[in-house]
Design a protein around this motif. Structure first.
Motif, short mmCIF file in Angstrom:
data_model
loop_
_atom_site.label_atom_id
_atom_site.label_comp_id
_atom_site.label_asym_id
_atom_site.label_seq_id
_atom_site.Cartn_x
_atom_site.Cartn_y
_atom_site.Cartn_z
N ASP B 81 0.84 -1.21 0.00
CA ASP B 81 0.00 0.00 0.00
C ASP B 81 0.86 1.25 0.00
OD1 ASP B 81 -2.47 -1.16 0.01
OD2 ASP B 81 -2.67 -1.21 2.20
N GLN B 82 1.85 1.19 0.88
CA GLN B 82 2.73 2.32 1.09
C GLN B 82 3.56 2.60 -0.16
OE1 GLN B 82 5.89 1.11 3.58
NE2 GLN B 82 5.74 2.94 4.85
N ALA B 83 4.07 1.51 -0.75
CA ALA B 83 4.85 1.66 -1.98
C ALA B 83 3.98 2.30 -3.06
CB ALA B 83 5.38 0.31 -2.44
N ALA B 84 2.72 1.85 -3.14
CA ALA B 84 1.81 2.40 -4.15
C ALA B 84 1.56 3.88 -3.89
CB ALA B 84 0.49 1.62 -4.15
N ALA B 85 1.39 4.24 -2.61
CA ALA B 85 1.11 5.64 -2.28
C ALA B 85 2.28 6.55 -2.63
CB ALA B 85 0.78 5.77 -0.80
N SER B 86 3.48 5.98 -2.68
CA SER B 86 4.65 6.81 -2.98
C SER B 86 4.81 7.02 -4.49
CB SER B 86 5.91 6.19 -2.38
OG SER B 86 6.29 5.06 -3.12
N ASN B 107 -5.08 -2.92 -6.07
CA ASN B 107 -5.25 -1.48 -5.90
C ASN B 107 -4.09 -0.71 -6.52
OD1 ASN B 107 -7.68 -1.53 -4.62
ND2 ASN B 107 -6.82 -1.51 -2.56
N SER B 111 -4.37 1.94 -9.59
CA SER B 111 -3.97 3.34 -9.52
C SER B 111 -2.88 3.66 -10.54
CB SER B 111 -3.53 3.72 -8.11
OG SER B 111 -2.44 2.93 -7.71
N ILE B 113 -0.09 1.77 -11.50
CA ILE B 113 1.29 1.33 -11.32
C ILE B 113 1.44 -0.07 -11.92
CG2 ILE B 113 3.05 0.74 -9.61
CD1 ILE B 113 1.46 2.74 -7.73
#
Lengths: 374, 316
Positions: B81-86, B107, B111, B113
């Motif tokens: 999740d965190q990697a995706a948010a970055s 997810n 988004s 990626i």
């Protein structure tokens, strides 16, 4: 501040200011508040444009912090009552596995599996407490034993029943259950859809979710964290029982002499810690749809670290739920934030160690102020 | 006191600054994050780190390695999740548990990626979460192939030393081996833990209690190295049929000396290197291989060991 009104000479003024300063210092939340401000300042400076403060990023570290909060509230109250629970992490793995076994392997309805697991785990918490109170052994040793006992069962039971160590499929059996959404659901979905439609938060760009917001609601995990903070804070500061908790951890003998049911208080706190661990586990199982034998590894230390950063004394009798919650927030933000800031993940421990050490030094200093020892 | 606490926090901040500056300096070109399920203690993943580092260097892209420190898969889901948010250009991740990880991975894909599944998982699962492809060794198949090979060599019973019993993929290796041999897994799988002394003693105890055991299968250097010592100590080295997954310095020595019959190499270097190269070329020129890539199983025996020996634990 309000008592510094007398228009006297300079030296008196100074003395009063110091005493007010000291008063502020002995608030257990102080370390937590200072730390929270410092941590957020740090990441706003170094990771502002990294995605950490987008809706997705905020949700990420909020959820992680909420996890820490849930176990920290239990650990905090128990620590104020003068005891530790090292079996929290194993309890998380065990509780999750019980739900999966009851619901998936044995086909029980999910609500029954959840309630049975709660009863079972809180009972184990009571056993923990009973042994500590009856034998007078340090809780460190007793709960260390349960750390291994519970972890052993968590690996053994699914191995024996299902021949595997991760039991999945909980999501399917939880479909339509009335209790499951209380732990694994999300609230305010409509609000977030509205935010997404109006371009206030990011939306998915492609695939079947196109147009939907990347954050589609507040997970129940966060709701539980807030509920537990409120419950713990009110219990500790506004009730007679709260005073009993402080008294039991401060000086058990003196408390007993003045009529506090110390044993009962301690056992109840062990049960509450187990309850918190089970809440954590149920939320995790409902969110991810499976239980694994390695879930919750080392979480007991994370709970204790959050509580200590939050200003509680390891010796008991002092601390606050708000402080523990802030400690959990700091822990979560630092853990997730270092990634956004691009720091090698192994250095997270260095950071955590520094913060922990700082918090402990602060605590020692506070204890000296309170007890007057030099 | 207030200032004391601030000082401590500031000291920490200052201590971290060189690190931040160093990682920010290399920020040009595409950025890829590799997420694994491995705990910090697992040295096998060193090869993976070398793989992405070299690929990043050669392709001129920024690469990062992330893992849950204790190997907790729920923590791993948060890391994805965190990697995706970055907002990276691509995420390369293992699929250690489909239930836990399919949500975060889907997810990330949704988004925008690009995702490549490596090491654990299957091509089918990779397609289901919307990943570009799967690069790795199908574990059950590899175990099955090893079992058939052992069967051809006349083996009828075995001990599978499992150092991470909570990971389903390792259980699949043992299960595949048993099925390849055509026998029940039953009590043949030993939950050995990761401590070398414990592994060694448990293996010796098992072989003492079950003297009819014809073969030993270990699932990586973590269990293979202590098992080698156990066999040397009880005198079964070279006498008992010994096969292992993965390579490492000690394993290569064992193959050379004849104690280990074969090692199954899934080529972790390729699992880390190829996704970075493939994604970079996909992002720059729009080219993409049409199929999943099986990096293993490749059987390593005493023949042609030289190069393997040179790079074992580093690139192999």
């Amino acid at each position: 501040m309000s008592n510094a009104t007398q228009p006297t000479a300079e030296p008196d003024e100074r003395v009063k200011e110091i005493s007010a300063f000291r008063k502020a210092l002995i608030r257990p939340e102080l370390g937590g508040i200072v730390g929270t401000v410092a941590v957020f300042t740090f990441f706003l400076l170094f990771a502002a444009d990294s995605g950490m403060f987008t809706s997705q990023g905020v949700m990420n570290w909020s959820v992680v912090s909420a996890q820490f909060v849930i176990i920290a509230v239990g650990a905090c109250l128990l620590m104020i009552a003068g005891e530790f629970d090292l079996s929290v992490g194993s309890m998380i793995g065990f509780a999750g596995m019980m739900i999966a076994i009851f619901s998936v392997s044995y086909g029980w309805p999910v609500w029954a599996a959840i309630l049975t697991t709660f009863v079972l785990c809180v009972a184990i918490g009571a056993v923990n407490g009973l042994i500590v109170v009856r034998t007078g052994l340090p809780s460190f040793i007793v709960t260390l034993a349960f750390l291994f006992i519970l972890r052993g069962f968590t690996i053994f039971l699914p191995q024996t029943i299902e021949r595997k160590t991760i039991i999945g499929g909980v999501t399917d059996v939880a479909e339509g259950d009335w209790l499951a959404p209380v732990f694994g659901g999300k609230i305010f979905k409509g609000f977030f859809t509205w935010l997404g439609e109006n371009g206030l938060i990011e939306t998915f760009e492609r695939g079947t979710n196109t147009g939907k917001p990347v954050v589609d609601g507040i997970p129940m995990l966060i709701v539980w964290a807030i509920l537990l903070i409120v419950f713990g804070h009110v219990l500790l500061t506004k009730t007679k029982f709260g005073n009993w908790i402080f008294a039991s951890g401060g000086d058990a003998e003196a408390a007993r002499n003045s009529g506090v049911p110390v044993s009962k208080v301690k056992i109840l706190m062990f049960m509450f810690t187990a309850f918190c661990a089970t809440v954590f586990a149920v939320c995790q199982v409902m969110e991810f749809g499976s239980a694994g034998a390695d879930r919750g590894l080392l979480k007991e230390f994370e709970a204790i670290i959050a509580v200590v950063i939050g200003g509680a004394l390891l010796t008991g009798g002092y601390g606050s739920v708000i402080g523990a919650a802030l400690g959990a927030l700091i822990f979560g933000v630092v853990q997730q934030g270092l990634f956004f800031a691009g720091v090698e993940s192994s250095l997270f421990r260095v950071f955590l160690g520094v913060i922990l050490l700082g918090a402990v030094i602060l605590n020692t200093y506070i204890r000296r102020i309170i007890t007057g020892e030099r | 006191m207030n200032s004391k606490a601030k000082k401590i926090v500031m000291a920490a901040a200052i201590a971290a600054m060189p690190v931040l500056a160093a990682s920010a300096a290399s920020a040009e070109g595409e950025r890829y994050v590799l997420v694994s399920h491995a705990p910090d203690s697992d040295s096998w993943w060193n090869t993976i780190k070398n793989g992405i580092a070299l690929a990043g260097e050669q392709m001129g892209v920024e690469v990062e390695y992330r893992n849950p420190p204790t190997g907790d898969l729920a923590d791993m889901a948060r890391i994805i999740d965190q990697a995706a948010a970055s907002g990276p250009d691509g995420i390369i991740t293992t699929l250690a548990d489909f239930d836990v990880l399919k949500g975060p991975i889907s997810n990330a894909v949704a988004s925008g990626i690009d995702v490549i599944i490596m090491n654990t998982g299957t091509g089918e699962q990779a397609r289901e979460v919307g990943a570009l492809m799967y690069v790795g060794q199908p574990e059950y198949d590899a175990g099955y192939a090893a079992g058939q090979r052992a069967k051809d060599d006349g083996i009828g019973s075995f001990l599978c030393v499992n150092h991470a019993i909570q990971q389903p993929t390792l259980v699949e290796r043992c299960q595949g081996f048993a099925d390849g041999l055509g026998i029940e897994l039953g009590e043949s799988m030993l939950d050995s833990g990761v401590d070398p002394a414990e592994i060694k003693n448990r293996v010796m105890a098992y072989l003492t209690a079950n003297p009819d055991t014809e073969a030993v299968l270990t699932l990586g250097p973590v269990s293979a190295d202590p098992t080698l010592l156990a066999l040397e100590e009880n005198g079964m080295a070279g006498a008992i049929y010994f096969g292992t997954f993965d390579l490492g310095e000690e394993i290569v020595k064992g193959i050379k000396s004849g104690t280990i019959k074969w090692g199954i190499d899934q080529q972790p270097f390729l699992q880390a290197y190829l996704p970075v190269v493939i994604m970079t070329n996909y992002h720059r020129y729009g080219v993409l291989p049409g199929n999943n890539i099986n990096s293993g199983p490749g059987f390593v025996t005493a023949d042609g060991l030289e190069k393997i020996e040179e790079f074992a634990g580093e690139y192999r």
